[in-house]
Every structure is written in structure tokens, then in C-alpha cells.
Scaffold this motif. Structure first.
Motif, PDB file in Angstrom:
ATOM      1  N   SER A  57       0.827  -1.394  -0.045  1.00  0.00           N
ATOM      2  CA  SER A  57      -0.008   0.171  -0.034  1.00  0.00           C
ATOM      3  C   SER A  57       0.976   1.316  -0.067  1.00  0.00           C
ATOM      4  O   SER A  57       2.157   1.005   0.409  1.00  0.00           O
ATOM      5  CB  SER A  57      -0.838  -0.056   1.214  1.00  0.00           C
ATOM      6  OG  SER A  57      -0.366  -0.356   2.341  1.00  0.00           O
ATOM      7  N   VAL A  58       0.449   2.277  -0.535  1.00  0.00           N
ATOM      8  CA  VAL A  58       0.984   3.649  -0.732  1.00  0.00           C
ATOM      9  C   VAL A  58       0.238   4.656  -0.180  1.00  0.00           C
ATOM     10  O   VAL A  58      -1.006   4.909  -0.552  1.00  0.00           O
ATOM     11  CB  VAL A  58       1.573   3.954  -2.026  1.00  0.00           C
ATOM     12  CG1 VAL A  58       2.384   4.932  -2.330  1.00  0.00           C
ATOM     13  CG2 VAL A  58       2.343   2.610  -2.741  1.00  0.00           C
ATOM     14  N   ILE A  59       0.461   5.461   0.777  1.00  0.00           N
ATOM     15  CA  ILE A  59      -0.018   6.569   1.328  1.00  0.00           C
ATOM     16  C   ILE A  59       0.603   8.069   0.801  1.00  0.00           C
ATOM     17  O   ILE A  59       1.641   8.100   0.849  1.00  0.00           O
ATOM     18  CB  ILE A  59       0.064   6.573   2.835  1.00  0.00           C
ATOM     19  CG1 ILE A  59      -0.495   5.130   3.399  1.00  0.00           C
ATOM     20  CG2 ILE A  59      -0.689   7.695   3.294  1.00  0.00           C
ATOM     21  CD1 ILE A  59      -0.370   5.085   4.840  1.00  0.00           C
ATOM     22  N   VAL A  60      -0.579   8.815   0.287  1.00  0.00           N
ATOM     23  CA  VAL A  60      -0.155   9.927  -0.402  1.00  0.00           C
ATOM     24  C   VAL A  60      -0.857  11.083   0.562  1.00  0.00           C
ATOM     25  O   VAL A  60      -1.926  11.013   0.539  1.00  0.00           O
ATOM     26  CB  VAL A  60      -0.250  10.099  -1.758  1.00  0.00           C
ATOM     27  CG1 VAL A  60      -0.078  11.589  -2.080  1.00  0.00           C
ATOM     28  CG2 VAL A  60      -0.003   9.181  -2.519  1.00  0.00           C
TER      29      VAL A  60
ATOM     30  N   LEU B 175      -4.799   9.835   0.840  1.00  0.00           N
ATOM     31  CA  LEU B 175      -5.277   8.619   0.007  1.00  0.00           C
ATOM     32  C   LEU B 175      -4.398   7.408   0.245  1.00  0.00           C
ATOM     33  O   LEU B 175      -3.027   7.695   0.126  1.00  0.00           O
ATOM     34  CB  LEU B 175      -5.339   9.281  -1.390  1.00  0.00           C
ATOM     35  CG  LEU B 175      -6.001   7.861  -2.339  1.00  0.00           C
ATOM     36  CD1 LEU B 175      -7.570   7.911  -2.186  1.00  0.00           C
ATOM     37  CD2 LEU B 175      -5.587   8.310  -3.750  1.00  0.00           C
ATOM     38  N   THR B 176      -4.918   6.266   0.539  1.00  0.00           N
ATOM     39  CA  THR B 176      -4.357   5.170   0.728  1.00  0.00           C
ATOM     40  C   THR B 176      -4.707   4.146  -0.453  1.00  0.00           C
ATOM     41  O   THR B 176      -5.749   4.064  -0.625  1.00  0.00           O
ATOM     42  CB  THR B 176      -4.555   4.361   2.018  1.00  0.00           C
ATOM     43  OG1 THR B 176      -4.487   5.262   2.997  1.00  0.00           O
ATOM     44  CG2 THR B 176      -3.825   3.244   2.047  1.00  0.00           C
TER      45      THR B 176
ATOM     46  N   ALA C 167      -8.584   4.038  -0.112  1.00  0.00           N
ATOM     47  CA  ALA C 167      -9.168   4.807   1.144  1.00  0.00           C
ATOM     48  C   ALA C 167      -8.741   5.987   1.214  1.00  0.00           C
ATOM     49  O   ALA C 167      -7.617   6.260   1.092  1.00  0.00           O
ATOM     50  CB  ALA C 167      -8.867   3.874   2.292  1.00  0.00           C
ATOM     51  N   ALA C 168      -9.911   7.101   1.491  1.00  0.00           N
ATOM     52  CA  ALA C 168      -9.487   8.307   1.431  1.00  0.00           C
ATOM     53  C   ALA C 168      -9.399   8.541   2.860  1.00  0.00           C
ATOM     54  O   ALA C 168     -10.209   9.576   3.335  1.00  0.00           O
ATOM     55  CB  ALA C 168     -10.863   9.190   0.526  1.00  0.00           C
ATOM     56  N   ARG C 169      -8.285   8.345   3.486  1.00  0.00           N
ATOM     57  CA  ARG C 169      -8.244   8.402   4.988  1.00  0.00           C
ATOM     58  C   ARG C 169      -6.933   7.743   5.470  1.00  0.00           C
ATOM     59  O   ARG C 169      -6.261   6.969   4.567  1.00  0.00           O
ATOM     60  CB  ARG C 169      -9.469   7.849   5.578  1.00  0.00           C
ATOM     61  CG  ARG C 169      -9.686   6.361   5.385  1.00  0.00           C
ATOM     62  CD  ARG C 169     -10.583   5.535   6.393  1.00  0.00           C
ATOM     63  NE  ARG C 169     -10.995   4.370   5.869  1.00  0.00           N
ATOM     64  CZ  ARG C 169     -10.454   3.334   5.752  1.00  0.00           C
ATOM     65  NH1 ARG C 169      -9.118   3.428   6.394  1.00  0.00           N
ATOM     66  NH2 ARG C 169     -10.653   2.192   5.503  1.00  0.00           N
ATOM     67  N   PRO C 170      -6.357   8.148   6.641  1.00  0.00           N
ATOM     68  CA  PRO C 170      -5.631   7.070   7.146  1.00  0.00           C
ATOM     69  C   PRO C 170      -5.744   5.473   6.922  1.00  0.00           C
ATOM     70  O   PRO C 170      -7.045   5.116   7.066  1.00  0.00           O
ATOM     71  CB  PRO C 170      -5.272   7.517   8.818  1.00  0.00           C
ATOM     72  CG  PRO C 170      -6.127   8.990   8.864  1.00  0.00           C
ATOM     73  CD  PRO C 170      -7.072   9.092   7.621  1.00  0.00           C
TER      74      PRO C 170
END
Ligand code: AMP
Length: 393
Positions: A207-210, A267-268, A285-288
């Protein structure tokens, strides 16, 4: 934490909010709690709207407003006094965010939320924007599903059928390997709109978090590698042990997706790594995100701090990796004989325990532990030993 009841408390008295400095979280779960904790540490006043004052985020916030986080009137009365409002769980969002009343009030915005809450819209959006996603078909009826199964099972040994809305942690999903099983899947999933996906033959899940702000500035976290057990995230490793080309293309894909959705906040992007090194998006997922909890110890700023930065218009400078780390989820199953004995975990000098204060139920996310070490291998070995010492399987 103070609790106020419902909207009249906001209307009829001078409330203690300092508009410029307050951040409001809709929903009471652990993601909201950890966001409140980060916001408070960064000098903000954290408000939580949720139905129950014993919710984790209610307890971590400076101010808890007891009420329905999907009630536009209540949210509006808080919005007048808060610098930013965000949502901590999809389960709140369908009623609330499809609602035009919320337009312009919430970050990420209603349009992005609407897309990520519905697998049909999500997959279609990705495909239409040329963002890599595996083969899928939409099914509104049993006939659609049967046709999709007949077609897809010609090239894929099995397919996974998922409810368009509301499924998480492996719920709302059925695997089938013949078109004849479409009818039982349709029944089992409640005769609701579905998405059918070909089984992806992946070598790893990452997964990549931006984090992205309203001027389009963004920062991307080091890539995370995830292991699921029984459909639920079990463990996350940072940095993902993947070749540089995979890391680069995963981060680029996540950034392109955040831009396409015009995300303000986090965004995750969950992805599959294919045998040939390509990456395909599984879910947004638009959250932590649970996989991002490891950033609480392993990176210079955590996903929660970067969410605050994006919402409050603070610099989105690159996040640095401080140390390899492993996050292991602690599910309610570990509580069957009472509280687990965490002493054994804490004998490891590089371990930390994070509990959310929820009452235990099998399968429920009660907390997580993080192990850091000089190498990923050492962190993983320590995490696995600690998990076994708690009786985990
Ligand atoms: P999801 O709720 O869509 O993230 O799915 C939960 C887990 O099921 C994923 O993390 C994967 O391990 C597995 N899974 C979901 N979709 C697929 C697929 N199309 N192919 C293979 N495995 C999948």
C-alpha cells in the motif's frame, strides 16, 4: 475530554472552540483517535462527533460532541468553528457524504468520498483514468453476475465477488470457481449490486499513502508491504522489500490517483504486485489506513501528522524513513482468556504497544504493536516472536 450533547449545545452557548486552531473528526474509531492525538500534539484543538462517548476518538479528542456525524445540521454548526473537518471511516460516509449539504465542508471532498465508497465507481474511475486495475465486471442482477462469471472464468480459475458498498476486512466477499455458483454468491451477498474481479496472481500486497493539499502539493510515504490473514490485515512491513522499479511505479501510481481524485488529506492505495513486477490497484481509502500505523514509529512524521499537515495547509515536505519496522494487528481473538500478557512484548526494547480502549470481540481490531530494528528481518522476527508469545496464530 468534554462531551456536549447534540447540536443545541453548539447553538445556544459560547463553545470553547478556537476556529483557526481546531480540527473536527467525524466518527469515533481508532483512526479518529490517532488523528486527534496527532492534531493535539501539533497544537490543534481536536473535536470528535460520534454517537457514543466511549468511542476511542471521543476519548482522545479535546471535545466530544455526542450526535450523528452524518447529520448535516450538526456538522454545519461545527464547521463554522473548525478550520477543517475530516471523516475517519467509510461507514459514516454513505449517509453523510453523498449529501450535497457537505460540499466544500469536508476534506477529502464529497466527490472523492463518493467514488471510494462504492467499488463500482472506484473501479470504473480507475479504468477510465488509465490507472492500472485488474480485470473486473459490474453486476447489478443475478443475470449480470452469471454472465460475468461465465466470461471471466474462461481466463481466470476463480473470481471474487464483492459487494459494491460496505464490505471491509474481507466481509462482503465470496470466491467462486464456476458460473453455477453465481446464484449462491448472489444470495450470500444479499442480492445487492456487486463487482466481480478475476483472481490476481500476486506475489505481494503493498500500500502507498499520499498526502495532498488543496494546491495540489503532495508527499508520498515509503511503500508498505502487507500480509492478510483470513481477509484481515495481519502485518505491515516498512520499507516494502521490493525492487526499486516496483517501489517507483507504485508511488507514481498512487500520486497519479490522488491527483485524479483531487484529494485534500490522505489517500491510501492498496495494490497487488504481479509476477512480472507490474502493480495493479486493488482498493482505495481516502483516509489514514491500518497499514500506515507503522509510520507512528518508523518515519519522520506519521500518516496522522501528514493528514493534519494536508488539512491545515502546513508544508508537505518529504517524509523520511527512520528505521525498518513491522506493525502487527492485535485482534479481539487474543482476549478470549482475558487481557493478553503484554509484558513479554515489552521485554523487547524496540517494541511499542498501541491499544484503542475498545471492548474485545473476535475479529475486532483492539490495537497494534510496532517493532523497529536495524534490519527489516530483525523487526519481523521480533514481531513474530511477540505475536506468538501472546498466543496468536
Ligand atoms: P479487499 O477487501 O478488496 O481489500 O480484499 C481483501 C483481501 O482479499 C485482499 O487484501 C487480498 O488478499 C484478497 N483479494 C481481494 N481481491 C482479490 C483479487 N482480485 N485477487 C486476489 N486476491 C484478492
Amino acid at each position: 475530554m468534554r462531551t456536549l450533547k447534540g447540536e443545541h449545545s453548539m447553538k445556544n452557548q459560547r463553545h470553547p472552540l478556537n476556529g483557526e486552531r481546531s480540527l473536527c473528526v467525524l466518527g469515533g474509531g481508532q483512526l479518529g483517535a490517532m488523528l486527534c492525538e496527532a492534531a493535539k500534539r501539533m497544537g490543534y484543538f481536536a473535536i470528535c462527533i460520534s454517537t457514543d462517548e466511549t468511542d476511542p476518538a471521543a476519548r482522545w479528542a479535546d471535545l466530544h460532541i455526542k450526535g450523528d456525524p452524518s447529520d448535516p445540521h450538526l456538522v454545519r454548526s461545527v464547521a463554522e468553528n473548525a478550520a477543517a473537518i475530516t471523516v475517519e471511516a467509510e461507514s459514516i460516509a454513505p449517509a453523510a457524504l453523498g449529501h450535497d449539504h457537505f460540499r466544500g465542508m469536508i476534506s477529502p471532498g464529497v466527490e472523492a468520498q463518493r467514488i471510494v465508497q462504492d467499488r463500482r465507481l472506484e473501479k470504473t474511475f480507475l479504468a477510465e483514468h488509465g490507472l492500472a486495475v485488474g480485470p473486473f465486471r459490474l453486476a447489478e442482477t443475478l443475470e449480470d453476475l452469471t454472465t460475468a462469471a461465465e466470461d471471466m472464468l474462461q481466463t481466470s480459475p476463480k473470481i471474487v465477488v464483492k459487494t459494491a458498498r460496505g464490505g471491509y476486512d474481507g466481509r462482503g466477499q465470496v470466491w467462486i470457481d464456476s458460473p453455477e455458483k453465481a446464484a449462491s454468491a448472489w444470495q450470500a451477498l444479499g442480492q445487492v449490486p456487486l463487482v466481480a474481479e478475476a483472481a490476481v496472481d500476486f506475489t505481494a500486497e503493498i500500500s502507498v499513502i499520499v498526502a495532498r493539499n488543496n494546491r495540489g502539493e503532495k508527499c508520498v510515504f515509503p511503500v508498505l508491504q502487507n500480509e492478510h490473514r483470513r481477509g484481515i490485515l495481519f502485518q505491515t512491513q516498512i520499507p516494502a522489500p521490493q525492487p526499486l522499479e516496483v517501489i517507483r511505479s507504485a508511488q507514481e501510481l498512487a500520486i497519479e490517483t490522488a491527483d485524479a481524485l483531487a484529494i485534500v488529506g490522505l489517500l491510501t492505495v492498496e495494490m497487488f504486485v504481479l509476477q512480472d513486477g507490474r502493480v495493479w490497484i486493488n482498493e482505495l481509502a481516502a483516509r489514514p489506513h491500518n497499514s500506515g500505523h507503522v509510520t507512528m514509529r518508523a518515519t519522520s512524521r506519521s500518516q496522522f501528522e501528514m493528514h493534519v499537515c494536508a488539512l491545515m495547509d502546513l508544508p508537505l515536505s518529504p517524509v523520511g524513513l527512520i528505521t525498518p519496522g513491522v506493525m502487527t494487528n492485535l485482534l479481539g481473538d487474543l482476549w478470549v482468556d482475558g487481557n493478553p500478557d503484554f509484558q513479554s512484548v515489552l521485554t523487547h526494547s524496540m517494541a511499542s504497544i498501541h491499544l484503542y480502549g475498545k471492548s474485545p470481540r473476535p475479529g475486532r481490531k483492539m490495537g497494534h504493536m510496532i517493532h523497529v530494528a536495524a534490519t527489516l528481518g530483525e523487526a519481523k522476527a521480533a514481531a513474530d516472536r511477540a505475536y506468538a508469545s501472546l498466543g496468536g496464530k
